[in-house]
Design a protein around this motif. Structure first.
Motif, PDB file in Angstrom:
ATOM      1  N   ALA A  21       0.743  -1.285  -0.075  1.00 38.38           N
ATOM      2  CA  ALA A  21      -0.097  -0.089   0.119  1.00 38.38           C
ATOM      3  C   ALA A  21       0.892   1.182   0.020  1.00 38.38           C
ATOM      4  CB  ALA A  21      -1.110   0.112   1.242  1.00 38.38           C
ATOM      5  N   HIS A  22       2.068   0.994  -0.415  1.00 36.18           N
ATOM      6  CA  HIS A  22       3.316   2.146  -0.272  1.00 36.18           C
ATOM      7  C   HIS A  22       3.163   2.875   1.105  1.00 36.18           C
ATOM      8  CE1 HIS A  22       3.924   1.475  -4.518  1.00 36.18           C
ATOM      9  NE2 HIS A  22       2.611   1.725  -4.666  1.00 36.18           N
ATOM     10  N   ILE A  23       2.996   2.231   2.295  1.00 36.80           N
ATOM     11  CA  ILE A  23       3.087   2.980   3.541  1.00 36.80           C
ATOM     12  C   ILE A  23       4.565   2.676   4.066  1.00 36.80           C
ATOM     13  CG2 ILE A  23       1.779   2.962   5.709  1.00 36.80           C
ATOM     14  CD1 ILE A  23      -0.728   2.239   4.335  1.00 36.80           C
ATOM     15  N   ASN A  24       5.192   3.698   4.449  1.00 39.13           N
ATOM     16  CA  ASN A  24       6.298   3.680   5.076  1.00 39.13           C
ATOM     17  C   ASN A  24       6.173   3.313   6.616  1.00 39.13           C
ATOM     18  OD1 ASN A  24       7.510   4.635   2.755  1.00 39.13           O
ATOM     19  ND2 ASN A  24       7.429   6.840   3.413  1.00 39.13           N
ATOM     20  N   VAL A  25       6.976   2.126   6.709  1.00 36.61           N
ATOM     21  CA  VAL A  25       7.107   2.033   8.284  1.00 36.61           C
ATOM     22  C   VAL A  25       8.384   2.237   8.980  1.00 36.61           C
ATOM     23  CG1 VAL A  25       7.313   0.010   9.835  1.00 36.61           C
ATOM     24  CG2 VAL A  25       5.295   0.203   7.971  1.00 36.61           C
ATOM     25  N   ASP A  26       8.298   2.735  10.206  1.00 43.56           N
ATOM     26  CA  ASP A  26       9.550   3.192  10.529  1.00 43.56           C
ATOM     27  C   ASP A  26      10.122   2.134  11.990  1.00 43.56           C
ATOM     28  OD1 ASP A  26      11.938   4.309  11.377  1.00 43.56           O
ATOM     29  OD2 ASP A  26      11.157   5.844  12.440  1.00 43.56           O
ATOM     30  N   MET A  27       9.782   2.560  13.128  1.00 39.71           N
ATOM     31  CA  MET A  27      10.435   1.611  14.380  1.00 39.71           C
ATOM     32  C   MET A  27       9.303   0.604  14.561  1.00 39.71           C
ATOM     33  SD  MET A  27      10.349   4.856  17.116  1.00 39.71           S
ATOM     34  CE  MET A  27      11.336   4.513  18.330  1.00 39.71           C
ATOM     35  N   ILE A  28       9.853  -0.502  14.689  1.00 35.25           N
ATOM     36  CA  ILE A  28       9.091  -1.843  14.977  1.00 35.25           C
ATOM     37  C   ILE A  28       9.280  -2.562  16.292  1.00 35.25           C
ATOM     38  CG2 ILE A  28       8.561  -4.037  13.952  1.00 35.25           C
ATOM     39  CD1 ILE A  28       9.179  -3.033  11.251  1.00 35.25           C
ATOM     40  N   LEU A  29       8.319  -2.913  16.859  1.00 29.96           N
ATOM     41  CA  LEU A  29       8.707  -3.745  18.173  1.00 29.96           C
ATOM     42  C   LEU A  29       7.545  -4.990  18.109  1.00 29.96           C
ATOM     43  CD1 LEU A  29       9.957  -3.063  20.984  1.00 29.96           C
ATOM     44  CD2 LEU A  29       7.808  -2.321  21.895  1.00 29.96           C
ATOM     45  N   GLN A  30       8.334  -6.059  18.481  1.00 29.76           N
ATOM     46  CA  GLN A  30       7.614  -7.263  18.546  1.00 29.76           C
ATOM     47  C   GLN A  30       7.690  -7.679  19.800  1.00 29.76           C
ATOM     48  OE1 GLN A  30       7.612 -10.196  15.475  1.00 29.76           O
ATOM     49  NE2 GLN A  30       8.123 -11.767  16.824  1.00 29.76           N
ATOM     50  N   SER A  31       6.455  -8.011  20.531  1.00 27.49           N
ATOM     51  CA  SER A  31       6.390  -8.533  21.864  1.00 27.49           C
ATOM     52  C   SER A  31       6.803 -10.151  21.655  1.00 27.49           C
ATOM     53  CB  SER A  31       5.076  -8.430  22.419  1.00 27.49           C
ATOM     54  OG  SER A  31       4.217  -9.372  22.006  1.00 27.49           O
ATOM     55  N   ILE A  32       7.369 -10.379  23.132  1.00 30.01           N
ATOM     56  CA  ILE A  32       7.949 -12.040  22.988  1.00 30.01           C
ATOM     57  C   ILE A  32       6.455 -12.738  23.095  1.00 30.01           C
ATOM     58  CG2 ILE A  32       8.605 -13.573  24.874  1.00 30.01           C
ATOM     59  CD1 ILE A  32      10.615 -11.614  25.728  1.00 30.01           C
ATOM     60  N   GLY A  33       6.434 -13.797  22.139  1.00 33.83           N
ATOM     61  CA  GLY A  33       5.346 -14.736  22.099  1.00 33.83           C
ATOM     62  C   GLY A  33       4.762 -15.206  23.401  1.00 33.83           C
ATOM     63  N   ARG A  34       3.342 -15.398  23.767  1.00 35.12           N
ATOM     64  CA  ARG A  34       3.128 -15.782  24.957  1.00 35.12           C
ATOM     65  C   ARG A  34       1.933 -16.799  24.373  1.00 35.12           C
ATOM     66  NH1 ARG A  34       4.378 -11.736  28.431  1.00 35.12           N
ATOM     67  NH2 ARG A  34       6.392 -12.229  29.350  1.00 35.12           N
ATOM     68  N   ASP A  35       1.569 -18.237  25.086  1.00 36.90           N
ATOM     69  CA  ASP A  35       0.437 -18.848  24.373  1.00 36.90           C
ATOM     70  C   ASP A  35      -0.021 -18.786  23.082  1.00 36.90           C
ATOM     71  OD1 ASP A  35       0.471 -18.886  27.334  1.00 36.90           O
ATOM     72  OD2 ASP A  35      -0.868 -17.225  27.553  1.00 36.90           O
ATOM     73  N   GLY A  36       1.201 -18.572  22.363  1.00 35.45           N
ATOM     74  CA  GLY A  36       1.001 -18.706  20.747  1.00 35.45           C
ATOM     75  C   GLY A  36       0.482 -17.423  20.238  1.00 35.45           C
ATOM     76  N   SER A  37       0.603 -16.363  20.936  1.00 32.10           N
ATOM     77  CA  SER A  37       0.330 -15.152  20.369  1.00 32.10           C
ATOM     78  C   SER A  37       1.254 -13.991  20.755  1.00 32.10           C
ATOM     79  CB  SER A  37      -1.259 -14.984  20.982  1.00 32.10           C
ATOM     80  OG  SER A  37      -1.304 -13.501  21.559  1.00 32.10           O
ATOM     81  N   LYS A  38       1.308 -12.978  19.729  1.00 30.35           N
ATOM     82  CA  LYS A  38       2.139 -12.106  20.135  1.00 30.35           C
ATOM     83  C   LYS A  38       1.506 -10.653  19.405  1.00 30.35           C
ATOM     84  CE  LYS A  38       4.636 -12.794  15.674  1.00 30.35           C
ATOM     85  NZ  LYS A  38       5.994 -13.478  15.168  1.00 30.35           N
ATOM     86  N   ASP A  39       2.359  -9.432  19.846  1.00 31.09           N
ATOM     87  CA  ASP A  39       1.751  -8.186  19.267  1.00 31.09           C
ATOM     88  C   ASP A  39       2.968  -7.519  18.464  1.00 31.09           C
ATOM     89  OD1 ASP A  39      -0.214  -8.827  21.077  1.00 31.09           O
ATOM     90  OD2 ASP A  39       0.220  -7.399  22.661  1.00 31.09           O
ATOM     91  N   ILE A  40       2.571  -6.904  17.570  1.00 31.73           N
ATOM     92  CA  ILE A  40       3.474  -6.099  16.872  1.00 31.73           C
ATOM     93  C   ILE A  40       2.959  -4.734  16.731  1.00 31.73           C
ATOM     94  CG2 ILE A  40       4.695  -5.772  14.815  1.00 31.73           C
ATOM     95  CD1 ILE A  40       4.689  -8.734  14.119  1.00 31.73           C
ATOM     96  N   SER A  41       3.840  -3.859  17.242  1.00 34.17           N
ATOM     97  CA  SER A  41       3.889  -2.525  17.122  1.00 34.17           C
ATOM     98  C   SER A  41       4.772  -1.427  16.184  1.00 34.17           C
ATOM     99  CB  SER A  41       3.911  -1.582  18.469  1.00 34.17           C
ATOM    100  OG  SER A  41       3.041  -2.249  19.340  1.00 34.17           O
TER     101      SER A  41
END
Ligand code: ADP
Ligand code: ASP
Ligand code: MG
Length: 402
Positions: A284-304
């Protein structure tokens, strides 16, 4: 000698300033040099045009917005040529079509691909001052495009590279590049010189004094770049590969309020999830900058991650619409955040820079949302309301004052 001189909005903001700039360039011309000028739209004209567009349509077609915005620069160059005419100095104004300056096809955020130099060279041979519109280009559909806000700097550097100019001078409303935006940090100090790499980081991280693509191009084609004031004769700041004064731990502080944090919550914790997410955003031509991924827990994780504010709504909607495809629980968006960064080549060999940055923010009672670092910078994402305080705190902590 061939010189490319770029003048920003304030520098050509009214008739008096246009004549001031014309006189300055006439001197260079009369000294026997070839002069190519690149101009921005007058004053805040680009903002005025954007507001006008939104009055008619809150979501204007991007092609038509570029069609509108290019009139700002076209006004400046025509008026400048008229000013030279009153002085009896031969000049000619050219827009992106007339030059021609070829760009990629993305409206509003196009990249220069190639500049034809024949027309400009022909006019220079006829001993004319050539006045070119900044910020605009032409794409393969023969439509006008624009290079992103502040893009006239990039036009100037690209022209300097294409014409093999002897120098490229960026004239603006400050005396040069400072250790921080002098409007925000009163004790900011003007730098005599700065490396391309440091300037590239400062510009990318929010130091609006130069468009970051212009620094990238200057580095790539080794264009000697100077930032100086159009209102006085002060020497300005030289941007180059290697500088004399080495060893400054941190050379500057920058802030970017044009950031939005987006969090994708409850993603599956397995290979390929990040790829799927960021591939969708890239398409979609959207520029992403800082990326943070949480540690996976119970098979699930978050990405900011952060995206430019003007792309945030589009990004949020894209992810909302694709929650099922992404197998995510929800998307969150926070617009009132800002990035504050310290930049300096000296960091590479000195431990403790990040710690010092965090300490000064702690002392100022400023909370950190996200962190990212490279060899020559530390960036934190904080609440937007804390931006000015954080900049001043970092500026002081790293001893950058006058
Ligand atoms: P122009 O219209 O000439 O392109 P800009 O507004 O784009 O001018 O850029 C000049 C402004 O950049 C200055 O007025 C200043 O407030 C801001 N700025 C931000 N960071 C810095 C910095 N590190 N050094 C100098 N100016 C900066
Ligand atoms: N006029 C354009 C802007 O305001 C380009 C520039 O000034 O560099 O963003
Ligand atoms: Mg600018």
């Amino acid at each position: 000698m061939l010189v490319v001189k770029k003048f920003g909005g304030t520098s050509v903001g009214n008739a008096e300033r246009i004549f001031n700039v014309a006189r300055r360039c006439a001197k260079e011309y009369q000294a026997g040099n070839d002069v190519v000028m690149v101009l921005s739209a007058m004053g805040k004209q680009t903002d005025v045009l954007i507001d006008m567009a939104h009055e008619i349509n809150p979501n204007p077609p991007k092609r038509e917005l570029d069609m509108l915005l290019t009139t700002g620069e076209q006004t400046s160059v025509a008026l400048m040529a008229m000013a030279f005419a009153t002085m009896g100095i031969p000049s000619i104004s050219l827009n992106a079509f007339q030059v021609a300056m070829h760009t990629t096809s993305v409206y509003g955020n196009a990249r220069l691909k190639r500049i034809d130099t024949e027309r400009i060279q022909h006019e220079l041979e006829g001993r004319k001052i050539v006045i070119v519109t900044g910020f605009q280009g032409v794409n393969k559909y023969e439509d006008f495009t624009t290079l992103g806000r502040g893009g006239s700097d990039t036009t100037a550097v690209a022209l300097a590279a294409a014409l093999h100019a002897d120098k490229c001078e960026i004239y603006t409303d400050v005396d040069g590049v400072y250790t921080a935006d002098p409007r925000i940090v009163k004790k900011a100090r003007k730098m005599e010189e700065i490396t391309y790499n440091e300037m590239l980081d400062l510009a990318t991280l929010g130091a609006g004094v130069l468009h970051n693509r212009s620094v990238e191009l200057a580095k790539k084609y080794n264009v000697p770049l100077v930032v100086r004031s159009s209102l006085n004769e002060s020497e300005g700041t030289t941007i180059k590969e290697v500088v004399k004064v080495e060893g400054m731990l941190v050379s500057g502080v920058a802030a970017d309020k044009n950031a939005t944090r987006i969090s994708v919550v409850g993603l599956e914790d397995r290979p390929g999830v990040a790829f799927k997410l960021f591939n969708m955003i890239a398409k979609a031509h959207i520029n992403v900058d800082m990326i943070l991924q949480s540690i996976g827990r119970d098979g699930s994780k978050d990405i900011s991650f952060t995206v430019p504010e003007d792309m945030a709504d589009e990004c949020y909607k894209l992810l909302e619409d694709n929650l099922e495809v992404l197998k995510a629980k929800k998307v969150d968006m926070r617009k009132n955040v800002a990035k504050v960064s310290v930049v300096g080549a000296g960091m590479m060999s000195t431990p403790g820079v990040a710690a010092k940055m965090f300490e000064c923010l702690y002392n100022a009672d400023i909370n950190i949302n996200m962190i990212s670092t490279s060899e020559i910078r530390v960036t934190v994402l904080i609440d937007e309301k804390d931006t000015e305080r954080a900049m001043n705190a970092a500026h002081e902590a790293f001893g950058l004052e006058d």
